[in-house]
Design a protein around this motif. Structure first.
Motif, short mmCIF file in Angstrom:
data_model
loop_
_atom_site.label_atom_id
_atom_site.label_comp_id
_atom_site.label_asym_id
_atom_site.label_seq_id
_atom_site.Cartn_x
_atom_site.Cartn_y
_atom_site.Cartn_z
N ASN A 143 12.47 12.76 -47.39
CA ASN A 143 12.87 12.38 -48.75
C ASN A 143 13.98 11.34 -48.64
O ASN A 143 15.00 11.58 -47.97
CB ASN A 143 13.37 13.59 -49.53
N VAL A 144 13.79 10.23 -49.27
CA VAL A 144 14.80 9.18 -49.26
C VAL A 144 15.11 8.81 -50.70
O VAL A 144 14.21 8.73 -51.54
CB VAL A 144 14.32 7.94 -48.47
N SER A 145 16.39 8.62 -50.97
CA SER A 145 16.80 8.24 -52.33
C SER A 145 16.80 6.73 -52.50
O SER A 145 16.55 6.22 -53.60
CB SER A 145 18.19 8.80 -52.63
N THR A 146 17.08 6.00 -51.42
CA THR A 146 17.04 4.54 -51.48
C THR A 146 16.31 4.02 -50.25
O THR A 146 16.38 4.62 -49.17
CB THR A 146 18.46 3.94 -51.51
N PRO A 151 21.33 9.22 -42.30
CA PRO A 151 20.67 8.56 -41.17
C PRO A 151 19.25 8.13 -41.50
O PRO A 151 18.64 8.63 -42.46
CB PRO A 151 20.68 9.64 -40.10
N LEU A 152 18.71 7.23 -40.72
CA LEU A 152 17.34 6.76 -40.91
C LEU A 152 16.36 7.88 -40.56
O LEU A 152 16.62 8.68 -39.65
CB LEU A 152 17.07 5.54 -40.03
N ALA A 163 0.37 3.30 -38.62
CA ALA A 163 1.66 3.03 -39.25
C ALA A 163 1.76 3.85 -40.52
O ALA A 163 0.87 3.82 -41.39
CB ALA A 163 1.83 1.56 -39.55
N GLY A 164 2.84 4.62 -40.66
CA GLY A 164 3.09 5.34 -41.89
C GLY A 164 3.87 4.50 -42.88
O GLY A 164 4.74 3.72 -42.50
N LEU A 165 3.56 4.62 -44.16
CA LEU A 165 4.22 3.86 -45.22
C LEU A 165 4.87 4.83 -46.19
O LEU A 165 4.23 5.77 -46.69
CB LEU A 165 3.22 2.99 -45.97
N LEU A 166 6.14 4.62 -46.48
CA LEU A 166 6.87 5.47 -47.42
C LEU A 166 7.83 4.60 -48.21
O LEU A 166 8.58 3.81 -47.62
CB LEU A 166 7.65 6.56 -46.68
N GLY A 167 7.81 4.73 -49.51
CA GLY A 167 8.74 3.94 -50.30
C GLY A 167 8.45 4.05 -51.78
O GLY A 167 7.93 5.07 -52.27
#
Length: 617
Positions: A490-493, A501-502, A569-573
């Motif tokens: 889970n990433v907020s930005t 951390p990444l 390749a995984g894509l998340l965004g």
């Protein structure tokens, strides 16, 4: 034989003197008999009066007796009138000494209300009809109810008062506007009513059997200050007590019925500048938590639940339907009905402005237990250019489960606007699905790598959004992973700044400098919402290496070049998209576009020589 000669009659003998009448006055065959009798009676009476001297004395005594009776009756009537005036004055003085609070606490008794019908909403107020049982203990107000230790004189005085009340039967009252204030002296509402007719009684029983059913129509105009109403509700919630202060400029009370004049209506009294304090303990409200533990009042979203809604495109624009349930806080014995009411929904705009978005009507409903079900329908209003940004923000917040403020007003109360929050769905909707990049090519360009290919995704609207739309542009902002995206991540930005951390195995960042042109086609519906296939082309979009992830990037490139299976390749965004909704009444014709921001997406792509990837040294 000698003959006697009759001497002639001397007529003059009959014409002289009172006792003799002339021949012309003698009765004939044509003379009326009544005249003869009258003349005889007068002649006889004159003779009797002359002959009976006692008749004059008898007549004189009769006149004296009648005179005595007349003056005695007149004196009695005057005394009775004075007594009545004194009694009325005494009762009126007693009434003027009774305080309004005493009248409410002891004189006026009521039970209920048992039913409240909202008749109409107009002119900034509500017409409501209230059914209740009411009685006025006039005996208490005038102090004439029976007591065990009263003396004969006092008992007789009270009996007269009770008799007057029984003869009066009812009283009518004309009440000026009633001003209702909170304990903070903030005006909450004004209440007005037509003249009322109420029964009165004496010596009522201790139970409520003597109360009379009444039905009263009131016009309630609430204050225009939504902050004062909100603060009053919060105080009631915190103190568990309803406390209001009422002010009435004048009340006129008269005897008898409202529309009928009689002797009862002569009894009139006017009371001015009446003030009273009404305090009642707030009962336990089913469905709501208590404030005993110091908790604040539940927010709007805890009181109202949006069960379902439907937004559809039509030739007339966008139509709206919704079904909501709300907690019913009224006691179970009270019946409340509400007619069809209009409302306008506003979204917050720039510089604290409000943008009207939709017009809806509630269908007539009753307050049922334990929850109230309300069916609403309406349409989206014509939207100006200043509505695009607020509408985009609203939809984006709804999809991301963020705080979504709205304002609600009714044309019946143009100055009263209530602020609330539009309820979000229970879980975050998965809008962009099956995201992938076909025919992806990666090549170096100077010191960086760039990617090209066709982005494919399936866009599924949340349940209830069944309108037709076109996706015109896409702006992706993605992290690229060596392999599938780790679960969970889970990433907020995505950037500015990057996650710290990444996430593990993330090595690259794809974010075009400009919007990507896109096309969409309708693909049926799924899970109650419209679905669309969306495609967009990326051409030489830079792949930015994440700081400190050179090793992960090198490993990924090696797989692409040397592995026969290529590399996953995984894509998340997230992605921002601009859409045109068919039927959305924006001004400006075809410029009816608005933006959805921050739509989460996740997908995979396989890259290798046989999958179309080209990496040139």
């Amino acid at each position: 034989m000698a003959l006697a000669v009759e001497e002639p009659i001397d007529c003059s003998l009959y014409t002289k003197g009172k006792g003799k009448a002339s021949l012309s006055e003698q009765p004939t065959e044509s003379t009326p008999l009544l005249q003869i009798e009258s003349d005889s009676s007068q002649s006889s009476g004159s003779s009797d009066d002359a002959l009976d001297p006692e008749s004059a004395a008898v007549r004189q005594r009769l006149y004296s007796t009648l005179t005595i009776v007349f003056f005695a009756s007149l004196s009695f009537c005057l005394l009775a009138f004075v007594a009545i005036v004194l009694v009325v004055y005494s009762f009126t003085s007693r009434l003027s000494d009774v305080s309004p609070q005493d009248l409410l606490d002891n004189g006026l008794q009521f039970q209920g209300p048992s039913r409240i019908d909202v008749l109409n909403a107009t002119d900034g107020g509500l017409w409501i009809n209230v059914d209740a049982r009411v009685g006025i203990d006039a005996g208490f107000i005038l102090g004439v109810n029976s007591e065990g230790d009263e003396g004969p004189l006092k008992g007789a005085w009270k009996s007269i008062g009770r008799l007057g009340i029984r003869l009066m039967r009812t009283v009518s009252a004309d009440v000026s506007e009633v001003y209702v204030y909170s304990s903070r002296q903030a005006l909450l509402a004004t209440v007005s009513a037509d003249p009322l007719e109420l029964p009165i009684t004496t010596n009522p029983p201790h139970d409520a059997s003597w109360l009379t059913p009444v039905s009263v129509t009131l016009f309630v105009r609430p204050t225009n200050s939504s902050s004062d109403l909100t603060k009053f509700v919060e105080d009631v919630w915190h103190d568990r007590t309803v406390s209001v202060h009422t002010l009435v400029s004048a009340i006129t009370v008269w005897g008898g019925q409202v529309d009928r004049k009689s002797w009862r209506s002569k009894f009139t009294i006017t009371m001015e500048n009446l003030e009273t304090q009404v305090t009642a303990k707030l009962p336990s409200l089913p469905g709501l938590p208590t404030s005993d533990d110091g908790t604040s009042m539940p927010p709007f979203t805890k009181l109202v639940s949006l069960q379902s809604f439907n937004i559809a495109s039509s030739s007339k624009g966008l139509t709206l339907e919704a079904l909501a349930t709300a907690v019913n806080p009224v006691p179970p014995t009270l019946v409340v009905t509400v007619p069809r009411l209009p409302f306008t929904i506003y979204l917050p705009g720039a510089q604290d402005t409000l943008i009207p978005i939709a017009s809806v009507f509630t269908e007539p409903f009753s307050l049922t237990k334990p929850n109230v079900t309300v069916l609403m329908s309406g349409h989206v209003l014509p939207l100006g250019p200043d509505a695009a940004e607020p509408l985009s923000t609203f939809v984006s917040h709804y999809l991301s489960l963020r705080h979504n403020p709205i304002s609600i007003a009714s044309p019946a109360f143009p100055s009263l606007i209530l602020n609330g929050e539009f309820p979000s769905p229970p879980t975050r909707p998965h809008i962009l699905r099956n995201v992938t990049i076909r025919d992806m090519k990666i090549k170096p360009e100077g010191t960086i790598f760039v990617a090209s290919g066709q982005v494919f995704a399936r866009l599924v609207l949340p349940k209830g959004m069944n309108f037709t739309m076109d996706v015109n542009k896409v702006f992706p902002d993605l992290l690229v992973f060596d392999g599938e995206v780790p679960d969970p991540t889970n990433v907020s930005t995505i950037h500015d700044p990057f996650p710290d951390p990444l996430p593990p195995r993330a090595f690259g960042h794809i974010c075009p400098e400009e919007w990507l042109n896109a096309t969409s086609t309708y693909d049926g519906s799924e899970e109650g919402g419209s679905a669309f296939l969306v495609t967009a082309s990326i051409v030489d979009v830079p792949i930015e290496m994440l700081p400190g992830r050179e090793k992960e990037f090198s490993n990924f490139v090696s797989k692409v070049i040397f592995s026969s299976k290529g590399a996953v390749a995984g894509l998340l965004g997230t992605a921002d998209i601009t859409i045109h909704v068919v039927g959305l009444p924006f001004s400006g014709g075809n410029n009816s576009e608005f933006m959805l921001k921050g739509l989460p997406l996740q997908g995979t792509v396989r890259i290798g020589k046989k999958f179309g990837a080209v990496i040139n040294p």
